[in-house]
Design a protein around this motif. Structure first.
Motif, PDB file in Angstrom:
ATOM      1  N   ASP A  31     -17.220  32.122 -23.295  1.00 18.57           N
ATOM      2  CA  ASP A  31     -15.993  32.135 -24.086  1.00 18.57           C
ATOM      3  C   ASP A  31     -16.245  31.390 -25.394  1.00 18.57           C
ATOM      4  N   GLU A  32     -16.763  32.098 -26.376  1.00 20.43           N
ATOM      5  CA  GLU A  32     -17.165  31.469 -27.635  1.00 20.43           C
ATOM      6  C   GLU A  32     -15.977  30.993 -28.470  1.00 20.43           C
ATOM      7  N   LYS A  33     -14.771  31.413 -28.127  1.00 23.76           N
ATOM      8  CA  LYS A  33     -13.588  30.920 -28.837  1.00 23.76           C
ATOM      9  C   LYS A  33     -13.267  29.485 -28.432  1.00 23.76           C
ATOM     10  N   ALA A  34     -13.835  29.041 -27.324  1.00 23.21           N
ATOM     11  CA  ALA A  34     -13.628  27.662 -26.871  1.00 23.21           C
ATOM     12  C   ALA A  34     -14.697  26.776 -27.494  1.00 23.21           C
TER      13      ALA A  34
ATOM     14  N   ALA B 183     -25.627  21.640 -16.074  1.00 26.17           N
ATOM     15  CA  ALA B 183     -26.213  22.776 -16.806  1.00 26.17           C
ATOM     16  C   ALA B 183     -25.212  23.315 -17.825  1.00 26.17           C
ATOM     17  N   LEU B 184     -23.933  23.406 -17.435  1.00 25.27           N
ATOM     18  CA  LEU B 184     -22.902  23.845 -18.373  1.00 25.27           C
ATOM     19  C   LEU B 184     -22.809  22.873 -19.543  1.00 25.27           C
ATOM     20  N   ARG B 185     -22.778  21.584 -19.248  1.00 20.94           N
ATOM     21  CA  ARG B 185     -22.722  20.575 -20.316  1.00 20.94           C
ATOM     22  C   ARG B 185     -23.896  20.731 -21.277  1.00 20.94           C
ATOM     23  N   ASN B 186     -25.098  20.856 -20.740  1.00 23.43           N
ATOM     24  CA  ASN B 186     -26.291  20.974 -21.586  1.00 23.43           C
ATOM     25  C   ASN B 186     -26.264  22.246 -22.418  1.00 23.43           C
TER      26      ASN B 186
ATOM     27  N   ALA C 277     -18.573  21.261 -27.481  1.00 22.59           N
ATOM     28  CA  ALA C 277     -18.315  19.992 -26.803  1.00 22.59           C
ATOM     29  C   ALA C 277     -18.002  20.207 -25.321  1.00 22.59           C
ATOM     30  N   PHE C 278     -18.330  19.187 -24.529  1.00 23.23           N
ATOM     31  CA  PHE C 278     -18.064  19.145 -23.100  1.00 23.23           C
ATOM     32  C   PHE C 278     -17.306  17.861 -22.826  1.00 23.23           C
TER      33      PHE C 278
END
Length: 100
Positions: free
Chosen positions: A41-44, A67-70, A78-79
């Motif tokens: 979701d590149e809009k996020a 892995a999502l954070r990285n 940002a995460f």
């Protein structure tokens, strides 16, 4: 919220990945698919993990979230995490893991 649920939604530029009470090996496939959805979701520009209902988190789930954070950081996004209980924070601290 179902104790075994994982969901994702976006509001404006912030994605919210909500975790249920137990996210373990049995929910790993669902968490992985939902984390991929959040990443795609590149809009996020920011993805926030809602841990407010979380009571049980195993190593498989931790690996998927890290892995999502990285991946988000590598793509310039940002995460964040919110609602972490003191018990979950203590467990992650003992493992040397930060969810921010």
């Amino acid at each position: 919220m179902d104790s075994k649920s994982v969901s994702y939604r976006r509001q404006r530029a912030k994605g919210l990945l909500k975790l249920g009470a137990a996210v373990d090996i049995f929910e790993a496939s669902n968490l992985h698919a939902t984390a991929r959805l959040a990443f795609q979701d590149e809009k996020a520009t920011t993805v926030c993990i809602d841990l407010s209902h979380l009571e049980k988190l195993d190593l498989t789930a931790i690996q998927i979230l890290l892995a999502l954070r990285n991946d988000l950081r590598a793509s310039g996004r940002a995460f964040e995490s919110e609602g972490m209980s003191p018990e979950i924070k203590e467990r992650l601290d003992k493992l040397g893991i930060s969810m921010n």
